[in-house]
Design an enzyme around this catalytic site. Structure first.
Site, PDB file in Angstrom:
ATOM      1  N   GLY A  15      -0.346   4.699   7.466  1.00  0.00           N
ATOM      2  CA  GLY A  15       0.270   6.004   7.248  1.00  0.00           C
ATOM      3  C   GLY A  15       1.094   6.548   8.403  1.00  0.00           C
ATOM      4  O   GLY A  15       1.237   7.769   8.534  1.00  0.00           O
ATOM      5  N   ASN A  17       4.344   6.291   8.688  1.00  0.00           N
ATOM      6  CA  ASN A  17       5.517   6.948   8.083  1.00  0.00           C
ATOM      7  C   ASN A  17       5.133   8.270   7.431  1.00  0.00           C
ATOM      8  O   ASN A  17       5.900   9.235   7.480  1.00  0.00           O
ATOM      9  CB  ASN A  17       6.189   6.015   7.076  1.00  0.00           C
ATOM     10  CG  ASN A  17       7.105   5.023   7.759  1.00  0.00           C
ATOM     11  OD1 ASN A  17       8.144   5.397   8.281  1.00  0.00           O
ATOM     12  ND2 ASN A  17       6.685   3.763   7.807  1.00  0.00           N
ATOM     13  N   ARG A  68      -2.271  -3.076 -14.510  1.00  0.00           N
ATOM     14  CA  ARG A  68      -1.267  -2.353 -13.720  1.00  0.00           C
ATOM     15  C   ARG A  68      -0.813  -1.103 -14.483  1.00  0.00           C
ATOM     16  O   ARG A  68      -0.651  -0.027 -13.914  1.00  0.00           O
ATOM     17  CB  ARG A  68      -0.079  -3.299 -13.473  1.00  0.00           C
ATOM     18  CG  ARG A  68       0.861  -2.857 -12.393  1.00  0.00           C
ATOM     19  CD  ARG A  68       1.932  -3.914 -12.124  1.00  0.00           C
ATOM     20  NE  ARG A  68       1.435  -5.066 -11.404  1.00  0.00           N
ATOM     21  CZ  ARG A  68       1.278  -5.108 -10.075  1.00  0.00           C
ATOM     22  NH1 ARG A  68       1.593  -4.082  -9.328  1.00  0.00           N
ATOM     23  NH2 ARG A  68       0.818  -6.189  -9.499  1.00  0.00           N
ATOM     24  N   ARG A  94       1.767  -1.498  -3.751  1.00  0.00           N
ATOM     25  CA  ARG A  94       1.695  -1.878  -5.166  1.00  0.00           C
ATOM     26  C   ARG A  94       3.108  -1.911  -5.725  1.00  0.00           C
ATOM     27  O   ARG A  94       3.897  -0.992  -5.473  1.00  0.00           O
ATOM     28  CB  ARG A  94       0.892  -0.846  -5.992  1.00  0.00           C
ATOM     29  CG  ARG A  94      -0.517  -0.635  -5.566  1.00  0.00           C
ATOM     30  CD  ARG A  94      -1.386  -1.837  -5.766  1.00  0.00           C
ATOM     31  NE  ARG A  94      -1.521  -2.239  -7.165  1.00  0.00           N
ATOM     32  CZ  ARG A  94      -2.011  -3.427  -7.537  1.00  0.00           C
ATOM     33  NH1 ARG A  94      -2.374  -4.308  -6.633  1.00  0.00           N
ATOM     34  NH2 ARG A  94      -2.134  -3.717  -8.812  1.00  0.00           N
ATOM     35  N   ASN A 110      11.819   4.657  -1.197  1.00  0.00           N
ATOM     36  CA  ASN A 110      10.968   3.683  -0.513  1.00  0.00           C
ATOM     37  C   ASN A 110      11.529   3.426   0.876  1.00  0.00           C
ATOM     38  O   ASN A 110      12.734   3.533   1.089  1.00  0.00           O
ATOM     39  CB  ASN A 110      10.965   2.372  -1.313  1.00  0.00           C
ATOM     40  CG  ASN A 110      10.089   1.307  -0.672  1.00  0.00           C
ATOM     41  OD1 ASN A 110       8.977   1.596  -0.207  1.00  0.00           O
ATOM     42  ND2 ASN A 110      10.571   0.079  -0.647  1.00  0.00           N
ATOM     43  N   HIS A 112      11.692   0.356   3.703  1.00  0.00           N
ATOM     44  CA  HIS A 112      11.478  -1.086   3.806  1.00  0.00           C
ATOM     45  C   HIS A 112      11.898  -1.553   5.207  1.00  0.00           C
ATOM     46  O   HIS A 112      12.952  -1.136   5.703  1.00  0.00           O
ATOM     47  CB  HIS A 112      12.311  -1.803   2.734  1.00  0.00           C
ATOM     48  CG  HIS A 112      12.076  -3.279   2.723  1.00  0.00           C
ATOM     49  ND1 HIS A 112      10.922  -3.849   2.231  1.00  0.00           N
ATOM     50  CD2 HIS A 112      12.838  -4.314   3.182  1.00  0.00           C
ATOM     51  CE1 HIS A 112      10.978  -5.155   2.369  1.00  0.00           C
ATOM     52  NE2 HIS A 112      12.133  -5.467   2.945  1.00  0.00           N
ATOM     53  N   ASP A 148      12.387  -3.757  -3.909  1.00  0.00           N
ATOM     54  CA  ASP A 148      13.235  -3.524  -2.733  1.00  0.00           C
ATOM     55  C   ASP A 148      14.723  -3.493  -3.086  1.00  0.00           C
ATOM     56  O   ASP A 148      15.574  -4.020  -2.364  1.00  0.00           O
ATOM     57  CB  ASP A 148      12.947  -4.571  -1.628  1.00  0.00           C
ATOM     58  CG  ASP A 148      11.513  -4.474  -1.132  1.00  0.00           C
ATOM     59  OD1 ASP A 148      10.955  -3.363  -1.128  1.00  0.00           O
ATOM     60  OD2 ASP A 148      10.939  -5.514  -0.753  1.00  0.00           O
TER      61      ASP A 148
HETATM   62  C1  GRF Z   1       6.186   0.073   7.221  1.00  0.00           C
HETATM   63  O1  GRF Z   1       6.705  -0.908   8.060  1.00  0.00           O
HETATM   64  C2  GRF Z   1       7.007   0.227   5.965  1.00  0.00           C
HETATM   65  O2  GRF Z   1       8.366   0.007   6.171  1.00  0.00           O
HETATM   66  C3  GRF Z   1       6.434  -0.864   5.090  1.00  0.00           C
HETATM   67  O3  GRF Z   1       5.053  -0.852   5.351  1.00  0.00           O
HETATM   68  C4  GRF Z   1       4.813  -0.334   6.658  1.00  0.00           C
HETATM   69  C5  GRF Z   1       3.891   0.843   6.479  1.00  0.00           C
HETATM   70  O4  GRF Z   1       3.481   1.393   7.707  1.00  0.00           O
HETATM   71  N1  GRF Z   1       6.792  -0.635   3.701  1.00  0.00           N
HETATM   72  P1  GRF Z   1       2.745   2.808   7.729  1.00  0.00           P
HETATM   73  O5  GRF Z   1       1.570   2.714   6.776  1.00  0.00           O
HETATM   74  O6  GRF Z   1       3.735   3.855   7.318  1.00  0.00           O
HETATM   75  O7  GRF Z   1       2.289   2.972   9.155  1.00  0.00           O
END
Ligand code: GRF
Length: 191
Positions: A15, A17, A68, A94, A110, A112, A148
């Site tokens: 978490g 981000n 799912r 997921r 999202n 990535h 993606d």
């Molecule tokens: C990040 O590198 C994001 O780009 C990818 O998974 C990772 C998640 O990191 N999709 P966090 O859980 O936000 O620390």
């Protein structure tokens, strides 16, 4: 015109981000707030971050659903309890079906860890290093049914340095992810 966006942040783990979004939303002039954080894994660090930030959380363990589609139905229903304008996938591990994505048209974003369209999927940093690339980065994009894929909102670049490992590169890219995600939310709010 700037709208104030209500976010649902979907996580599966650390978490960091999510933390960047919590910190951005704490600033007076940031045009969003987090209505709910949803995790598909119980007990993860991201849930603690949300709780520390006084944000409501929901845990929907995907393993306790028979399919799912059943998981996504529960997810859609849970999100419906909150005033959600935008779903932010932040390390949510997921894959969402077309059926779910189509229920939230242009309302799922999202992040990535690559410069899309290069290196979709997993192990992005290891693959970029193995290919001898000189640059890596991250992308925030609108979600389409293909994994993606979707219109790019923000990309931030970093150099790949001699001696970089997937771990050292991930640290450099992650710093940029934490800037890119709030930038993308602001962009959408100001659209
Ligand atoms: C990040 O590198 C994001 O780009 C990818 O998974 C990772 C998640 O990191 N999709 P966090 O859980 O936000 O620390």
């Amino acid at each position: 015109m700037t709208r104030n966006l209500n976010l649902a942040v979907l996580i599966s783990g650390r978490g960091s981000n999510l933390q960047a979004l919590i910190d951005a939303c704490a600033q007076d002039d940031f045009p969003a707030r987090i209505a709910v954080v949803v995790s598909n894994r119980p007990g993860v660090e991201g849930l603690e971050r949300a709780q520390r930030g006084g944000i409501l959380t929901e845990t929907l363990d995907h393993k306790s659903y028979p399919s799912r589609e059943a998981f996504e139905e529960a997810l859609h229903e849970t999100l419906g309890k909150y005033p959600v304008d935008l779903i932010c996938l932040a390390g949510f591990m997921r894959i969402l079906t077309a059926g779910f994505v189509e229920k939230w048209p242009d309302r799922i974003v999202n992040i990535h860890p690559s410069l899309l369209p290069d290196y979709k999927g997993l192990d992005t940093h290891a693959r970029a290093i193995a290919d001898g690339r000189s640059e890596a980065g991250c992308t925030v994009h609108l979600v389409r049914p293909a994994v993606d894929d979707g219109p790019i909102l923000v990309q931030r670049r970093v150099p790949i340095l001699p001696g970089d490992t997937p771990g050292s590169l991930a640290v450099r890219v992650l710093e940029q992810e934490h800037i890119a995600y709030p930038q993308a939310i602001r962009l959408l709010a100001e659209k």
